[in-house]
Design a protein around this motif. Structure first.
Motif, PDB file in Angstrom:
ATOM      1  N   ASN A 105       0.796  -1.227   0.000  1.00 64.26           N
ATOM      2  CA  ASN A 105       0.000   0.000   0.000  1.00 64.26           C
ATOM      3  C   ASN A 105       0.828   1.277   0.000  1.00 64.26           C
ATOM      4  O   ASN A 105       0.265   2.374  -0.117  1.00 64.26           O
ATOM      5  CB  ASN A 105      -0.942   0.005   1.203  1.00 64.26           C
ATOM      6  N   VAL A 106       2.146   1.175   0.150  1.00 59.06           N
ATOM      7  CA  VAL A 106       2.994   2.374   0.106  1.00 59.06           C
ATOM      8  C   VAL A 106       3.033   2.875  -1.332  1.00 59.06           C
ATOM      9  O   VAL A 106       3.529   2.193  -2.231  1.00 59.06           O
ATOM     10  CB  VAL A 106       4.412   2.076   0.624  1.00 59.06           C
ATOM     11  N   GLU A 107       2.536   4.084  -1.525  1.00 60.16           N
ATOM     12  CA  GLU A 107       2.430   4.656  -2.868  1.00 60.16           C
ATOM     13  C   GLU A 107       3.596   5.563  -3.220  1.00 60.16           C
ATOM     14  O   GLU A 107       3.853   5.806  -4.401  1.00 60.16           O
ATOM     15  CB  GLU A 107       1.126   5.450  -2.981  1.00 60.16           C
ATOM     16  N   CYS A 108       4.291   6.082  -2.189  1.00 65.70           N
ATOM     17  CA  CYS A 108       5.345   7.051  -2.456  1.00 65.70           C
ATOM     18  C   CYS A 108       6.455   6.947  -1.415  1.00 65.70           C
ATOM     19  O   CYS A 108       6.184   6.830  -0.218  1.00 65.70           O
ATOM     20  CB  CYS A 108       4.765   8.470  -2.451  1.00 65.70           C
ATOM     21  N   ILE A 109       7.701   6.988  -1.891  1.00 66.89           N
ATOM     22  CA  ILE A 109       8.874   7.041  -1.023  1.00 66.89           C
ATOM     23  C   ILE A 109       9.607   8.340  -1.348  1.00 66.89           C
ATOM     24  O   ILE A 109      10.096   8.522  -2.468  1.00 66.89           O
ATOM     25  CB  ILE A 109       9.802   5.833  -1.247  1.00 66.89           C
ATOM     26  N   GLU A 110       9.668   9.240  -0.373  1.00 65.55           N
ATOM     27  CA  GLU A 110      10.258  10.554  -0.617  1.00 65.55           C
ATOM     28  C   GLU A 110      11.786  10.512  -0.568  1.00 65.55           C
ATOM     29  O   GLU A 110      12.399   9.526  -0.155  1.00 65.55           O
ATOM     30  CB  GLU A 110       9.711  11.556   0.407  1.00 65.55           C
ATOM     31  N   GLY A 111      12.395  11.610  -0.986  1.00 63.05           N
ATOM     32  CA  GLY A 111      13.838  11.707  -1.079  1.00 63.05           C
ATOM     33  C   GLY A 111      14.551  11.478   0.242  1.00 63.05           C
ATOM     34  O   GLY A 111      14.068  11.886   1.295  1.00 63.05           O
ATOM     35  N   SER A 112      15.689  10.772   0.176  1.00 71.09           N
ATOM     36  CA  SER A 112      16.539  10.501   1.339  1.00 71.09           C
ATOM     37  C   SER A 112      15.808   9.724   2.434  1.00 71.09           C
ATOM     38  O   SER A 112      16.233   9.745   3.590  1.00 71.09           O
ATOM     39  CB  SER A 112      17.114  11.800   1.920  1.00 71.09           C
ATOM     40  N   ALA A 113      14.727   9.054   2.080  1.00 70.23           N
ATOM     41  CA  ALA A 113      13.963   8.310   3.081  1.00 70.23           C
ATOM     42  C   ALA A 113      14.829   7.281   3.789  1.00 70.23           C
ATOM     43  O   ALA A 113      14.699   7.064   4.992  1.00 70.23           O
ATOM     44  CB  ALA A 113      12.762   7.631   2.434  1.00 70.23           C
ATOM     45  N   PHE A 114      15.729   6.656   3.037  1.00 66.70           N
ATOM     46  CA  PHE A 114      16.592   5.611   3.606  1.00 66.70           C
ATOM     47  C   PHE A 114      18.069   5.976   3.435  1.00 66.70           C
ATOM     48  O   PHE A 114      18.905   5.103   3.193  1.00 66.70           O
ATOM     49  CB  PHE A 114      16.284   4.264   2.953  1.00 66.70           C
ATOM     50  N   ASP A 115      18.355   7.240   3.583  1.00 68.45           N
ATOM     51  CA  ASP A 115      19.735   7.720   3.434  1.00 68.45           C
ATOM     52  C   ASP A 115      20.609   7.210   4.584  1.00 68.45           C
ATOM     53  O   ASP A 115      20.166   7.151   5.735  1.00 68.45           O
ATOM     54  CB  ASP A 115      19.741   9.247   3.406  1.00 68.45           C
ATOM     55  N   TYR A 116      21.832   6.833   4.272  1.00 70.73           N
ATOM     56  CA  TYR A 116      22.791   6.325   5.263  1.00 70.73           C
ATOM     57  C   TYR A 116      22.235   5.139   6.056  1.00 70.73           C
ATOM     58  O   TYR A 116      22.281   5.112   7.278  1.00 70.73           O
ATOM     59  CB  TYR A 116      23.231   7.444   6.212  1.00 70.73           C
ATOM     60  N   THR A 117      21.710   4.162   5.315  1.00 65.83           N
ATOM     61  CA  THR A 117      21.188   2.969   5.966  1.00 65.83           C
ATOM     62  C   THR A 117      21.980   1.703   5.625  1.00 65.83           C
ATOM     63  O   THR A 117      22.246   0.892   6.493  1.00 65.83           O
ATOM     64  CB  THR A 117      19.718   2.745   5.583  1.00 65.83           C
ATOM     65  N   ALA A 118      22.331   1.509   4.355  1.00 64.16           N
ATOM     66  CA  ALA A 118      23.118   0.348   3.921  1.00 64.16           C
ATOM     67  C   ALA A 118      22.411  -0.975   4.180  1.00 64.16           C
ATOM     68  O   ALA A 118      22.922  -1.870   4.858  1.00 64.16           O
ATOM     69  CB  ALA A 118      24.496   0.355   4.591  1.00 64.16           C
ATOM     70  N   PHE A 119      21.188  -1.127   3.619  1.00 61.81           N
ATOM     71  CA  PHE A 119      20.442  -2.380   3.753  1.00 61.81           C
ATOM     72  C   PHE A 119      21.130  -3.494   2.977  1.00 61.81           C
ATOM     73  O   PHE A 119      21.685  -3.275   1.901  1.00 61.81           O
ATOM     74  CB  PHE A 119      19.022  -2.230   3.205  1.00 61.81           C
ATOM     75  N   ASP A 120      21.017  -4.705   3.497  1.00 62.70           N
ATOM     76  CA  ASP A 120      21.387  -5.869   2.694  1.00 62.70           C
ATOM     77  C   ASP A 120      20.374  -6.037   1.565  1.00 62.70           C
ATOM     78  O   ASP A 120      20.732  -6.399   0.446  1.00 62.70           O
ATOM     79  CB  ASP A 120      21.426  -7.130   3.555  1.00 62.70           C
ATOM     80  N   SER A 121      19.096  -5.764   1.887  1.00 66.37           N
ATOM     81  CA  SER A 121      18.064  -5.808   0.854  1.00 66.37           C
ATOM     82  C   SER A 121      16.898  -4.916   1.234  1.00 66.37           C
ATOM     83  O   SER A 121      16.608  -4.724   2.422  1.00 66.37           O
ATOM     84  CB  SER A 121      17.568  -7.246   0.630  1.00 66.37           C
ATOM     85  N   ALA A 122      16.243  -4.363   0.212  1.00 70.26           N
ATOM     86  CA  ALA A 122      15.013  -3.594   0.384  1.00 70.26           C
ATOM     87  C   ALA A 122      13.976  -4.191  -0.549  1.00 70.26           C
ATOM     88  O   ALA A 122      14.183  -4.239  -1.768  1.00 70.26           O
ATOM     89  CB  ALA A 122      15.240  -2.122   0.067  1.00 70.26           C
ATOM     90  N   THR A 123      12.852  -4.672   0.033  1.00 73.42           N
ATOM     91  CA  THR A 123      11.790  -5.299  -0.760  1.00 73.42           C
ATOM     92  C   THR A 123      10.642  -4.318  -0.920  1.00 73.42           C
ATOM     93  O   THR A 123      10.081  -3.834   0.073  1.00 73.42           O
ATOM     94  CB  THR A 123      11.282  -6.586  -0.083  1.00 73.42           C
TER      95      THR A 123
END
Length: 276
Positions: A105-123
């Motif tokens: 249901n997430v329709e929008c991801i704004e800028g720098s939402a996950f900045d400086y996170t370094a995920f192994d994976s993002a689904t």
């Protein structure tokens, strides 16, 4: 209210609680970590009586209730299925998260939402999710997972991030109560019972339900006017929930006392003795 940047870069902050009285949070007020040093926050709660924000389903995040926008997350956040938008800098420096799942249901991801996170994976389960066009939206993410021909795949390709195609059969589900309006003494309440796929968060069913008013609950009554020998009194009963006056009853006049020396049929002679 919490002013802009009030707690910006408080790297030693480990928990955040928003009381019911806070109805405004300024831009960048709760940016936790200082970029590469990372954030230490692992708990976020919002008072259940807050009229503007919530942390539904114990998600460890601050969500703007009216818009279903996730404003601030932390290292322990699980994004609720009902969230529609992930705001700018919401997970800034949450470097202890290894994998993140962004529901359907997430329709929008704004800028720098996950900045400086370094995920192994993002689904990313929504194939049409609007992802802000910047490498800093998913900074240092090692792999992005999503549907074939999705916006997630397009983003991964543009910023040279490895991509893994996924599918979901919606084989299991979970149900949550949303848009809850609590009943009062006189008014009915309501809520939506929503069934989601427990894997991707796709909405499978929604049913609007009503809840009957709870009715007034009377206290034991308080004497608000004392009776006298010449007038009746009043006892007032109030609702223990809302404080409304439910009813009043009359209290009988006080009974007049009879003088035994002058009462009819009981006259007595009083003798006096002289004391020397």
């Amino acid at each position: 209210s919490i002013g802009p940047h009030a707690f910006s870069f408080c790297g030693s902050l480990t928990g955040i609680h928003i009381p019911a009285s806070v109805t405004e949070i300024g831009q960048g007020a709760l940016l936790r970590g200082y970029f590469d040093k990372g954030s230490s926050v692992s708990s976020i709660t919002v008072d259940k009586d807050n009229p503007v924000y919530d942390s539904r389903n114990d998600c460890n995040a601050i969500i703007e209730t009216a818009t279903n926008t996730l404003l601030y997350g932390c290292n322990a956040t699980v994004i609720p299925f009902s969230v529609k938008r992930i705001s700018r800098d919401s997970f800034l420096a949450c470097s202890k998260i290894t994998d993140i799942t962004i529901p359907y249901n997430v329709e929008c991801i704004e800028g720098s939402a996950f900045d400086y996170t370094a995920f192994d994976s993002a689904t990313i389960y929504n194939p049409d999710c609007e992802i802000y066009d910047s490498q800093y939206t998913f900074y240092n993410t090692k792999k992005i997972r999503g549907y074939e021909n999705s916006t997630a795949q397009q983003y991964a390709k543009k910023y040279s991030i490895p991509f893994e195609a996924i599918t979901c059969e919606h084989s299991t589900s979970v149900t949550f109560d949303e848009n809850v309006i609590n009943p009062t003494c006189t008014d009915n309440g309501s809520y939506d019972s929503v069934e989601y796929c427990s894997t991707c968060g796709y909405e499978l069913a929604r049913e609007h339900r009503s809840v009957n008013a709870i009715g007034h609950i009377s206290d034991k009554g308080t004497v608000t006017k004392k009776p006298t020998y010449t007038s009746t009194g009043i006892k007032t009963y109030k609702c223990t929930v809302c404080g409304k006056v439910i009813k009043t009853t009359k209290l009988a006049k006080l009974a007049k006392k009879t003088n035994p020396l002058t009462a009819k049929g009981k006259q007595k002679t009083v003798k006096y003795k002289t004391v020397k």
